[in-house]
Every structure is written in C-alpha cells, then in structure tokens.
Design an enzyme around this catalytic site. Structure first.
Site, mmCIF file in Angstrom:
data_model
loop_
_atom_site.group_PDB
_atom_site.id
_atom_site.type_symbol
_atom_site.label_atom_id
_atom_site.label_comp_id
_atom_site.label_asym_id
_atom_site.label_seq_id
_atom_site.Cartn_x
_atom_site.Cartn_y
_atom_site.Cartn_z
ATOM 1 N N LYS A 10 39.299 49.736 25.651
ATOM 2 C CA LYS A 10 39.767 48.389 26.240
ATOM 3 C C LYS A 10 40.396 48.622 27.507
ATOM 4 O O LYS A 10 40.805 49.763 27.740
ATOM 5 C CB LYS A 10 40.788 47.743 25.179
ATOM 6 N N TYR A 50 35.057 37.620 20.819
ATOM 7 C CA TYR A 50 36.136 37.238 19.787
ATOM 8 C C TYR A 50 36.138 35.895 19.049
ATOM 9 O O TYR A 50 37.117 35.239 19.112
ATOM 10 C CB TYR A 50 37.564 37.377 20.628
ATOM 11 N N ASN A 122 45.960 47.601 21.803
ATOM 12 C CA ASN A 122 45.721 48.635 20.908
ATOM 13 C C ASN A 122 44.221 49.520 21.160
ATOM 14 O O ASN A 122 43.653 49.936 20.462
ATOM 15 C CB ASN A 122 45.379 47.953 19.511
ATOM 16 N N HIS A 125 38.399 48.920 20.519
ATOM 17 C CA HIS A 125 37.965 47.651 19.537
ATOM 18 C C HIS A 125 36.706 48.728 18.716
ATOM 19 O O HIS A 125 36.156 49.503 19.569
ATOM 20 C CB HIS A 125 37.359 46.767 20.077
ATOM 21 N N GLU A 136 27.854 42.332 17.295
ATOM 22 C CA GLU A 136 28.439 42.894 18.533
ATOM 23 C C GLU A 136 27.483 44.072 19.424
ATOM 24 O O GLU A 136 27.639 43.694 20.570
ATOM 25 C CB GLU A 136 29.728 43.799 18.070
HETATM 26 P P1 ATP Z 1 39.287 44.566 17.263
HETATM 27 O O1 ATP Z 1 38.405 43.328 16.963
HETATM 28 O O2 ATP Z 1 39.883 44.380 18.835
HETATM 29 O O3 ATP Z 1 38.961 45.559 16.773
HETATM 30 P P2 ATP Z 1 40.938 44.295 14.603
HETATM 31 O O4 ATP Z 1 39.331 44.222 14.111
HETATM 32 O O5 ATP Z 1 41.572 45.331 14.418
HETATM 33 O O6 ATP Z 1 40.627 44.378 16.478
HETATM 34 P P3 ATP Z 1 41.287 41.269 14.722
HETATM 35 O O7 ATP Z 1 41.876 40.809 13.704
HETATM 36 O O8 ATP Z 1 39.598 41.298 15.083
HETATM 37 O O9 ATP Z 1 41.702 43.002 14.611
HETATM 38 O O10 ATP Z 1 41.762 40.932 16.158
HETATM 39 C C1 ATP Z 1 41.293 41.265 17.356
HETATM 40 C C2 ATP Z 1 42.351 41.569 18.371
HETATM 41 O O11 ATP Z 1 43.246 40.327 18.496
HETATM 42 C C3 ATP Z 1 43.156 42.711 18.082
HETATM 43 O O12 ATP Z 1 42.762 43.760 18.466
HETATM 44 C C4 ATP Z 1 44.570 42.392 18.998
HETATM 45 O O13 ATP Z 1 44.212 42.830 20.171
HETATM 46 C C5 ATP Z 1 44.371 40.934 18.956
HETATM 47 N N1 ATP Z 1 45.307 40.437 17.758
HETATM 48 C C6 ATP Z 1 45.064 40.379 16.513
HETATM 49 N N2 ATP Z 1 46.001 39.964 15.599
HETATM 50 C C7 ATP Z 1 47.117 39.545 16.509
HETATM 51 C C8 ATP Z 1 48.306 39.247 16.231
HETATM 52 N N3 ATP Z 1 48.657 38.795 15.085
HETATM 53 N N4 ATP Z 1 49.131 39.060 17.497
HETATM 54 C C9 ATP Z 1 48.727 39.760 18.583
HETATM 55 N N5 ATP Z 1 47.433 39.971 18.822
HETATM 56 C C10 ATP Z 1 46.611 40.044 17.885
HETATM 57 MG MG MG Z 2 37.976 42.833 14.934
#
Ligand code: ATP
Ligand code: MG
Length: 168
Positions: A10, A50, A122, A125, A136
């Site tokens: 990212k 997303y 974080n 992804h 994806e």
């Molecule tokens: P990613 O899809 O980015 O790999 P993930 O699968 O671990 O992450 P998801 O639940 O898909 O988590 O969330 C997508 C992204 O949304 C997260 O990577 C983070 O940047 C953001 N995000 C998720 N939950 C929160 C939250 N509670 N507060 C703030 N940002 C969040």
């Molecule tokens: Mg995810």
C-alpha cells in the site's frame, strides 16, 4: 493445494521504503511471484477492490488511503504469489488487520500503525480466501500479465480500432 493470492504494498509501505523488507519477509514462504507491477489506483478500482467495505464509516478514508492521498504516493505495488497453500502462508506473515493487535513479528505488527484519525495503516493487502483471491487477481491483472498460463479460464476477444501507446 497450489493456489494464488494477491498482495498489494500500500502507499504507506511505498512511502516508508518498505518494499525490500516486505519482499524479504514474503520470500520466507518460498512461493513464486508470477505477476508484478507498480500501478496507479483509480477511484473505480479502489471502490471495486474494497466493495465489501462500502457500508463502513471509514470507507471514504479507506479509498483515499489506498489511492495514496494520505502519503503523496499515488500508486501501489501489486503482485501475485503462487504455490502450495499460498493464501494461508502469505496471510500468516501479514498479521491481523489492526496493526496494534497484529503479531509483532508479522509485517503489519512490525510496520503498521493507527493514525490519529483512526485509519489502520497496515502497509500491505493480502487476499483472505480462494474466492477473494480470484476476484482480486482478475481485478488487478489481465491474463497476459500473469506468467502462469490459464490460472483462471480465459476467452479471446477481437479488438477493432483500439488505440494503444507503443515506443516511437
Ligand atoms: P486488506 O483487505 O487491506 O488486506 P484485511 O483483509 O485484513 O485488510 P478488511 O476487513 O478487508 O481487513 O479491511 C480492509 C482495510 O480496511 C484494512 O486493511 C484497513 O486498512 C481498513 N480497516 C478495516 N477495519 C478497520 C477499522 N475498524 N478501522 C479503521 N480501518 C479499518
Ligand atoms: Mg480484506
């Protein structure tokens, strides 16, 4: 089972010069990189990527984040990792979504942070399951950009009068 998974470094990962560190960590998996590119993230691509987060209160910020608006890096590094158990192996090294709860030696635990506005930065992804990986990978890559042939079924279409840029 041989599988494939999408990895995005990212904009915060790029801005913090973490590309090398992240690739080194992922090389522990002994998986193969079968596609890679640096690409800009259009609003459409970000919102499609997303799509399952649409109803979240932080959706707008999340789209801004993945598009690089918080880091003046309007791009991500996208990769496909391929091999035995790829999804779980990569996800294990990635760590939990919330970087403060992630295993400290995971990529997110080591390099992620929560901003004062509450955004989870974080750095990476990674796909969570086979269905998500397929959706994806098809979203971020065309079949010809992936070195493994027929990873998913393809079809041939004829393009008429399409313009493209080539070297002069
Ligand atoms: P990613 O899809 O980015 O790999 P993930 O699968 O671990 O992450 P998801 O639940 O898909 O988590 O969330 C997508 C992204 O949304 C997260 O990577 C983070 O940047 C953001 N995000 C998720 N939950 C929160 C939250 N509670 N507060 C703030 N940002 C969040
Ligand atoms: Mg995810």
């Amino acid at each position: 089972m041989t599988e494939q998974t999408l990895v995005l470094i990212k904009p915060d990962g790029l801005k913090k010069s973490l590309t090398g560190n992240i690739l080194t960590r992922l090389s522990e998996t002994k998986l193969e990189i079968v596609a890679v590119k640096i690409t800009r993230v259009s609003r459409e691509l970000a919102e499609e990527h997303y799509q399952q987060m649409k109803e979240k209160p932080f959706f707008k910020e999340l789209i801004g984040y993945i598009r690089g608006e918080l880091h003046q890096r309007h791009k991500v590094m996208a990769m496909v990792y391929w091999g035995e158990g790829a999804i779980a192996k990569v996800r294990q090294l990635t760590g939990s979504t919330n970087p403060e709860e992630a295993d400290p030696v995971s990529i997110r635990g080591a390099y992620g942070r929560i901003t004062t506005k509450g955004i989870y930065e974080n750095v990476i992804h990674t796909s969570t399951d086979k269905k998500e990986a397929e959706r994806e990978i098809k979203l971020w890559f065309s079949p010809d950009e992936i070195i493994v042939k027929n990873m998913y079924p393809i079809k041939i279409v004829e393009e008429s009068k399409a313009k493209k840029r080539i070297w002069a």
